[in-house]
Design a protein around this motif. Sequence first.
Motif, PDB file in Angstrom:
ATOM      1  N   ASP A   1       0.468  16.226   3.317  1.00  0.00           N
ATOM      2  CA  ASP A   1      -0.199  16.694   4.524  1.00  0.00           C
ATOM      3  C   ASP A   1      -0.909  15.569   5.273  1.00  0.00           C
ATOM      4  O   ASP A   1      -1.630  15.822   6.246  1.00  0.00           O
ATOM      5  CB  ASP A   1      -1.210  17.785   4.182  1.00  0.00           C
ATOM      6  N   TYR A   2      -0.722  14.355   4.808  1.00  0.00           N
ATOM      7  CA  TYR A   2      -1.348  13.194   5.433  1.00  0.00           C
ATOM      8  C   TYR A   2      -0.296  12.122   5.676  1.00  0.00           C
ATOM      9  O   TYR A   2       0.806  12.175   5.156  1.00  0.00           O
ATOM     10  CB  TYR A   2      -2.477  12.641   4.553  1.00  0.00           C
ATOM     11  N   ARG A   3      -0.675  11.141   6.463  1.00  0.00           N
ATOM     12  CA  ARG A   3       0.247  10.056   6.794  1.00  0.00           C
ATOM     13  C   ARG A   3      -0.493   8.722   6.701  1.00  0.00           C
ATOM     14  O   ARG A   3      -1.622   8.600   7.188  1.00  0.00           O
ATOM     15  CB  ARG A   3       0.786  10.240   8.209  1.00  0.00           C
ATOM     16  N   LEU A   4       0.141   7.746   6.079  1.00  0.00           N
ATOM     17  CA  LEU A   4      -0.384   6.390   5.997  1.00  0.00           C
ATOM     18  C   LEU A   4       0.568   5.471   6.739  1.00  0.00           C
ATOM     19  O   LEU A   4       1.773   5.494   6.502  1.00  0.00           O
ATOM     20  CB  LEU A   4      -0.496   5.950   4.530  1.00  0.00           C
ATOM     21  N   ARG A   5       0.015   4.656   7.640  1.00  0.00           N
ATOM     22  CA  ARG A   5       0.895   3.765   8.383  1.00  0.00           C
ATOM     23  C   ARG A   5       0.147   2.525   8.855  1.00  0.00           C
ATOM     24  O   ARG A   5      -1.091   2.484   8.880  1.00  0.00           O
ATOM     25  CB  ARG A   5       1.538   4.474   9.566  1.00  0.00           C
ATOM     26  N   LEU A   6       0.924   1.521   9.207  1.00  0.00           N
ATOM     27  CA  LEU A   6       0.405   0.323   9.846  1.00  0.00           C
ATOM     28  C   LEU A   6       0.221   0.633  11.326  1.00  0.00           C
ATOM     29  O   LEU A   6       1.141   1.112  11.976  1.00  0.00           O
ATOM     30  CB  LEU A   6       1.395  -0.822   9.653  1.00  0.00           C
ATOM     31  N   ASP A   7      -0.974   0.378  11.852  1.00  0.00           N
ATOM     32  CA  ASP A   7      -1.263   0.670  13.257  1.00  0.00           C
ATOM     33  C   ASP A   7      -1.380  -0.643  14.014  1.00  0.00           C
ATOM     34  O   ASP A   7      -2.343  -1.401  13.847  1.00  0.00           O
ATOM     35  CB  ASP A   7      -2.561   1.475  13.368  1.00  0.00           C
ATOM     36  N   ALA A   8      -0.378  -0.910  14.865  1.00  0.00           N
ATOM     37  CA  ALA A   8      -0.344  -2.152  15.638  1.00  0.00           C
ATOM     38  C   ALA A   8      -1.097  -2.042  16.958  1.00  0.00           C
ATOM     39  O   ALA A   8      -1.114  -2.990  17.741  1.00  0.00           O
ATOM     40  CB  ALA A   8       1.105  -2.558  15.899  1.00  0.00           C
ATOM     41  N   GLU A   9      -1.742  -0.892  17.203  1.00  0.00           N
ATOM     42  CA  GLU A   9      -2.481  -0.707  18.445  1.00  0.00           C
ATOM     43  C   GLU A   9      -3.992  -0.755  18.246  1.00  0.00           C
ATOM     44  O   GLU A   9      -4.739  -0.917  19.211  1.00  0.00           O
ATOM     45  CB  GLU A   9      -2.095   0.631  19.083  1.00  0.00           C
TER      46      GLU A   9
ATOM     47  N   TRP B   1       0.828  -1.203   0.000  1.00  0.00           N
ATOM     48  CA  TRP B   1       0.000   0.000   0.000  1.00  0.00           C
ATOM     49  C   TRP B   1       0.863   1.253   0.000  1.00  0.00           C
ATOM     50  O   TRP B   1       1.926   1.285   0.634  1.00  0.00           O
ATOM     51  CB  TRP B   1      -0.917   0.023   1.219  1.00  0.00           C
ATOM     52  N   VAL B   2       0.396   2.300  -0.690  1.00  0.00           N
ATOM     53  CA  VAL B   2       1.077   3.589  -0.683  1.00  0.00           C
ATOM     54  C   VAL B   2       0.040   4.690  -0.517  1.00  0.00           C
ATOM     55  O   VAL B   2      -1.172   4.458  -0.654  1.00  0.00           O
ATOM     56  CB  VAL B   2       1.885   3.833  -1.982  1.00  0.00           C
ATOM     57  N   ILE B   3       0.505   5.889  -0.220  1.00  0.00           N
ATOM     58  CA  ILE B   3      -0.373   7.049  -0.095  1.00  0.00           C
ATOM     59  C   ILE B   3      -0.221   7.904  -1.343  1.00  0.00           C
ATOM     60  O   ILE B   3       0.894   8.076  -1.861  1.00  0.00           O
ATOM     61  CB  ILE B   3      -0.061   7.853   1.181  1.00  0.00           C
ATOM     62  N   VAL B   4      -1.335   8.409  -1.852  1.00  0.00           N
ATOM     63  CA  VAL B   4      -1.353   9.222  -3.059  1.00  0.00           C
ATOM     64  C   VAL B   4      -2.284  10.412  -2.846  1.00  0.00           C
ATOM     65  O   VAL B   4      -3.001  10.484  -1.858  1.00  0.00           O
ATOM     66  CB  VAL B   4      -1.827   8.413  -4.285  1.00  0.00           C
ATOM     67  N   GLY B   5      -2.268  11.342  -3.802  1.00  0.00           N
ATOM     68  CA  GLY B   5      -3.194  12.460  -3.753  1.00  0.00           C
ATOM     69  C   GLY B   5      -2.503  13.792  -3.857  1.00  0.00           C
ATOM     70  O   GLY B   5      -1.305  13.924  -3.595  1.00  0.00           O
TER      71      GLY B   5
END
Length: 215
Positions: free
Chosen positions: A41-49, A32-36
């Motif tokens: 101004d945004y962040r995409l990440r894996l959230d382990a919580e 997965w990647v972030i586009v736009g």
Amino acid sequence: MIRTSAAAAVLALGALVPATGGELAAQMPDAWVIVGQDAEDYRLRLDAEVARSGSSSMRLEARGNRRRSQWAASVQLVDATAYRGKRMRLRGYLRADDVDSGGLWVRVDGILEGKYAMLALDNSEDRRVEGTQDWETRDIVVDIPPEGVTILIGAMLTGDGELWVDDLSFEAVAEDVPLTTEPEVVITDQPYARPPGVFPAPTNLDFEREMKDGR
């Protein structure tokens, strides 16, 4: 409905340049990647919580207060060959915290009249997630035409907030399952250029894998 427009270039892949490399890219879910236009101004990440099931989810968040006109999206690119002529459903679970507007999205790109064409687009605008809510399911149902080349799937966040996505599925459904939007074809004046990073089938839909080698 078919529209031909050079101005529709905003819908073309040239306008969806993925943010790659660096520490932030290494935190994204694998595949997965972030586009736009406002991806920085945004962040995409894996959230382990936070997760609906398993150990992690995909998290798309605004980095500071963002205007309602700003947006970014997570995306995975899938080869359309195996899905041509089928009605496909993207289903997933969304959780939101102070979100202006969020949802799943699907786009089908291909070739018409020898030029790039957007053959279908559903960004869940009429079924968007707003405010703060626990996990809720959302669907997108689209037809993949014979001219389809690439399918884009993911989640979109417009304006402010944090959006979590988990337990996606992408599967064929019967013809009596209604489409979630009417297809609108847009043909640009650009030749089709197949983007890099296309997967033969959707992968890591449960977001249990981290980005590998920073790609």
